[in-house]
Scaffold this motif. Structure first.
Motif, short mmCIF file in Angstrom:
data_model
loop_
_atom_site.label_atom_id
_atom_site.label_comp_id
_atom_site.label_asym_id
_atom_site.label_seq_id
_atom_site.Cartn_x
_atom_site.Cartn_y
_atom_site.Cartn_z
N UNK A 194 46.97 27.85 33.86
CA UNK A 194 47.11 29.63 34.59
C UNK A 194 48.07 29.91 33.66
N UNK A 195 49.16 29.05 33.09
CA UNK A 195 50.09 30.10 32.46
C UNK A 195 49.38 30.44 31.89
N UNK A 196 48.22 30.22 30.68
CA UNK A 196 47.93 31.21 29.98
C UNK A 196 47.22 33.03 30.59
N UNK A 197 47.18 32.67 31.78
CA UNK A 197 46.28 33.60 32.37
C UNK A 197 48.11 34.43 32.79
N UNK A 198 48.76 34.18 33.29
CA UNK A 198 50.30 34.59 33.53
C UNK A 198 51.07 35.05 32.26
N UNK A 199 51.08 34.61 31.73
CA UNK A 199 52.25 34.58 30.22
C UNK A 199 51.38 35.35 29.42
N UNK A 200 50.37 34.61 29.00
CA UNK A 200 49.98 35.11 27.64
C UNK A 200 48.60 36.15 27.18
N UNK A 201 48.10 36.32 28.30
CA UNK A 201 47.01 37.45 28.90
C UNK A 201 47.67 38.86 28.75
N UNK A 202 49.18 39.13 29.50
CA UNK A 202 49.61 40.00 29.54
C UNK A 202 49.85 40.68 28.36
N UNK A 244 39.98 36.83 28.66
CA UNK A 244 40.25 37.04 30.20
C UNK A 244 39.99 36.62 31.16
#
Lengths: 249, 562
Positions: free
Chosen positions: B98-106, B289
């Protein structure tokens, strides 16, 4: 500046966002309002580059988000409703990682400590994110959004889970960003916050835009002059409330 | 790539430091490292006993088998390995948090870079497997391997073939990593087209598996001896279906056959497939993503809950996703259990809804365990049968109560915010929970005891004893589990689970020994077994009261956010 034209997001047979179009000019705070399941979060996640739009065009600072993703995202900051952060990074490392990802380590060196102090996180600089409370994680997510000097902000329910001092600070931060020429889109359920903070609002339901404008424009549109945003909102969305579409991404 | 390396490195280092940061975590880590060392590593590092074998079975005496056998053997093993890897192609490969979705992807990091990084990481893991095998099994494997080649004209064949085999395995595994990424990204997109693609691919794989199985079954009817098996493994149909195994076999055997070009062809084909897979995956990178956010993130809740050991949380997530339906109304719904008994009612509800299959299995297993002595006795009138009966009863009780209590009490602490505001004292809450977790074990013990008595009337004195002793023992076990759980309540931390496991054993030993000792001691001294059961049961109840009292004190001050 943020331009969204005819944005559509489908999951198989479900149309979560249905032809949403809007523009946010520099120095403007726009509220994205809607009942539960209206499609606010998918719309925001499409603009943040997390979800791929099925149709439509998103331009951030003139760069197309699909064709020129890196340059479009360079000026963008996204704060999710309940931020999931890297639990095994320390607070400082988290901020550093975000600055590195945006290729702005110089800003981390310059602003990092100040930002942490501003959000009362300096004492926790070396603490693992896993040890932070929910409110502190929210503050760290905000600090991460500010570390690379973005000029387009997307915030999903930014004041939920933050203490009153934090809320006041957040509002001041958004107003400061607006005065510096940033374009800000805030998705929220708190209509009084939206009324006081936003220059304009967009009301969505079932993925579609129902209305857009300043409070005065919305009052005129709904024939409810002199009423609060809450009353206008309830009037505009009452027909769509009966059968809400529920999805969660 | 630099930010991703930084993220991976810091996460790894902080994870290790965290694991070593507190005595509790350290003890857990040491315990498990020691356990794995003793079970897996030490035996592999022990001096080989091969020299002590009789000369006839010494590895050095093995004859080099014919090339056809080697070819079939190598192909067979590689085909089985490739089959396992083939079965995973439909699964989603993103593995994002979930951290990848919220932090990395944007962030502006290109999805292609993220994809390349993840593929490289997976390749690295693939390479680690042979390394681990070599590390722990090199000594025995090397002896056996070299002995096969002892009679070959060129002694260097052994080393060359080993290197070719390693290279084949690496290339084959990398081929499947690439193919899996390509297919997974292609069929798991959120658009309608990919649903059709997934269906077509799924049916194709099913058809291939069925036709291969049918072919093998059909051909194996005519297999009479070893040469028939070798012939089957050389069938062009199988060589085509398991194409990566065919390429890998060609590469492995090249040093032995001397056919270097066929080895080059096999290796080249696999490199081509790796490149093709990477290229296809790259064309789908922009969907990565989206897939992670829509699907991976959706099931992340279940995975997270499972990782935390939150059984009920995982089930709630599955119910939210529509994978679990609510059950029909049962008699439990109609039970009227006021006051603290409502907690017992809630527990029956959760147990029957959440773990019905496990409970039925445990119950049946427990009854089967307990009936064993009763069924055996008429045929073999052995002196040890009563002891066997009591042992089986205790084991079944231990197994059932621990299985329910360990999950159940963590659940109690997770939902403490719901239970604390209830108008009961902490003592009543803890007592109700302790009873609720012991109830099924008691039920199974009573039923199995009674059945045993009817099946074998000579066991009645012991049935009476277990009817007295078992409920008290179940309560004592349940209370001990709660005490240890609330003393070490860091349930979201996997390292704490290990530590709590050790403490649980210690707690059970401390609280269980007096009662067990008294029961067995008095029985061995020749007192009637029911008296031993009464004394043992009384001690169990006293221990239950003590553990419940201490637990209630802990529960009173328990704050889940601390």
């Amino acid at each position: 500046m943020l331009e969204v034209s005819n944005l559509v997001k489908e999951y198989k047979s479900l149309r979560a966002v249905d032809g949403l179009s809007y523009t946010i000019q520099p120095g403007e705070i726009v509220g994205l309002l809607g009942p539960n399941g209206a499609g606010k979060t998918p719309a925001l996640r499409c603009v943040a580059g997390i979800l791929r739009p099925t149709f439509g065009e998103i331009k951030i600072n003139g760069f197309d988000l699909v064709a020129d993703q890196s340059r479009a995202k360079a000026g963008l900051a996204f704060v999710p409703e309940v931020p999931s952060l890297y639990e095994l990074l320390t607070v400082n490392e988290h901020l550093r990682f975000v600055a590195m990802a945006f290729n702005r380590l110089d800003l981390f060196e310059k602003l990092g400590d100040d930002l942490l102090k501003r959000y009362n996180l300096f004492e926790k600089k070396k603490a693992l994110v896993a040890t932070l409370s929910k409110g502190m994680k929210q503050k760290l997510a905000l600090a991460c959004a500010l570390i690379h000097e973005a000029n387009v902000f997307l915030l999903d329910e930014p004041v939920i889970g933050i203490d009153p001092a934090g809320v006041a600070q957040m509002k001041a931060e958004l107003q400061r960003a607006r005065s510096e020429g940033c374009a800000i889109l805030v998705s929220t359920h708190l209509l009084d916050t939206a009324e006081r903070l936003c220059d304009r609002v967009i009301i969505v339901a079932r993925g579609r835009k129902l209305a857009e404008g300043t409070l005065a424009e919305l009052q005129a549109m709904s024939g409810m002059e002199g009423n609060t945003l809450e009353q206008v909102f309830l009037k505009l969305t009452e027909e769509t409330n009966e059968a809400p579409v529920v999805f969660d991404v | 790539m630099k930010p991703l390396l930084y993220l991976t490195y810091r996460t790894l280092v902080n994870g290790i430091v965290r694991a070593l940061s507190s005595p509790r975590r350290l003890i857990g880590l040491l315990f498990f490292t020691g356990y794995y060392f003793l079970i897996f590593i030490r035996p592999a590092m022990m001096p080989s006993r091969g020299m002590g074998m009789p000369p006839s079975v010494r590895p050095g005496q093995l004859e080099f088998p014919p090339m056809q056998v080697i070819d079939a053997f190598a192909f067979g093993i590689l085909a089985v390995l490739s089959l396992f890897m083939m079965l995973g192609v439909m699964a989603q490969q993103t593995g994002f948090k979930p951290a990848d979705v919220d932090v990395l992807f944007p962030t502006p990091i290109k999805p292609r870079i993220v994809l390349v990084f993840r593929m490289l990481r997976d390749y690295l893991f693939t390479l680690l497997l042979p390394f681990v095998i070599i590390l722990f099994g090199l000594r025995p494997a090397k002896m056996g391997w070299e002995s096969i080649f002892r009679n070959m004209p060129n002694s260097d064949f052994s080393g060359q073939t080993f290197r070719a085999l390693t290279l084949s395995w690496i290339l084959m595994a990398m081929t499947w990593v690439s193919i899996t990424y390509a297919i997974s990204l292609f069929i798991n997109r959120s658009d309608r087209q990919s649903t059709r693609n997934k269906r077509v691919l799924g049916w194709s794989i099913a058809l291939m598996v069925i036709s291969t199985a049918s072919f093998v079954l059909w051909k194996s009817q005519s297999v009479q001896d070893m040469s028939g098996v070798l012939e089957l493994l050389r069938e062009p149909f199988l060589r085509t279906v398991f194409f990566t195994a065919t390429f890998a076999t060609e590469l492995t055997l090249a040093p032995l056959t001397g056919n270097i070009w066929s080895g080059v062809l096999g290796g080249g084909a696999m490199i081509f497939l790796i490149g093709l897979g990477v290229w296809v995956a790259m064309t789908q990178a922009d969907w990565m993503y989206d897939q992670a956010a829509v699907r991976g993130f959706d099931s992340a809740g279940v995975r997270q809950a499972q990782r935390r050991g939150d059984t009920m949380g995982a089930m709630a997530e599955m119910a939210r996703m529509g994978k679990i339906k609510s059950g029909r109304e049962t008699f439990i719904h109609r039970l009227k259990m006021p006051g603290p008994w409502a907690l017992v009612w809630k527990e029956f509800f959760l147990q029957t809804r959440g773990m019905m299959a496990v409970l039925v299995m445990l119950g049946l297993l427990g009854i089967a365990f307990c009936l064993m002595p009763a069924v055996i006795t008429p045929r073999r009138n052995e002196m040890g049968v009563p002891y066997f009966f009591v042992l089986m009863q205790s084991m079944s009780l231990f197994m059932i109560t621990l299985a329910i209590a360990q999950t159940g009490f963590i659940e109690v602490l997770r939902r403490v915010d719901l239970q604390k505001p209830l108008p009961f004292s902490p003592m009543k809450v803890v007592a109700a929970e302790v009873f609720a977790k012991a109830a099924l074990g008691i039920g199974v013990a009573v039923i199995s005891s009674l059945i045993s008595g009817f099946v074998n009337p000579s066991l009645w004195p012991y049935v009476v004893a277990t009817l007295i002793y078992s409920p008290a023992l179940a309560l004592m076990l349940s209370a001990t589990v709660f005490l240890v759980t609330i003393m070490f309540p860091d349930f979201d931390d996997p390292t704490q689970r290990q530590f709590r496991g050790i403490m649980m054993l210690l707690g059970l030993a401390i609280l269980g020994l007096p009662a067990t000792g008294a029961f067995l001691g008095l029985w061995a001294l020749g007192l009637p077994v029911w008296i031993a059961a009464v004394v043992g049961g009384a001690i169990c109840l006293a221990m239950t009261a003590l553990a419940t009292f201490i637990s209630a004190k802990f529960y009173e001050g328990f704050n889940p956010s601390e």
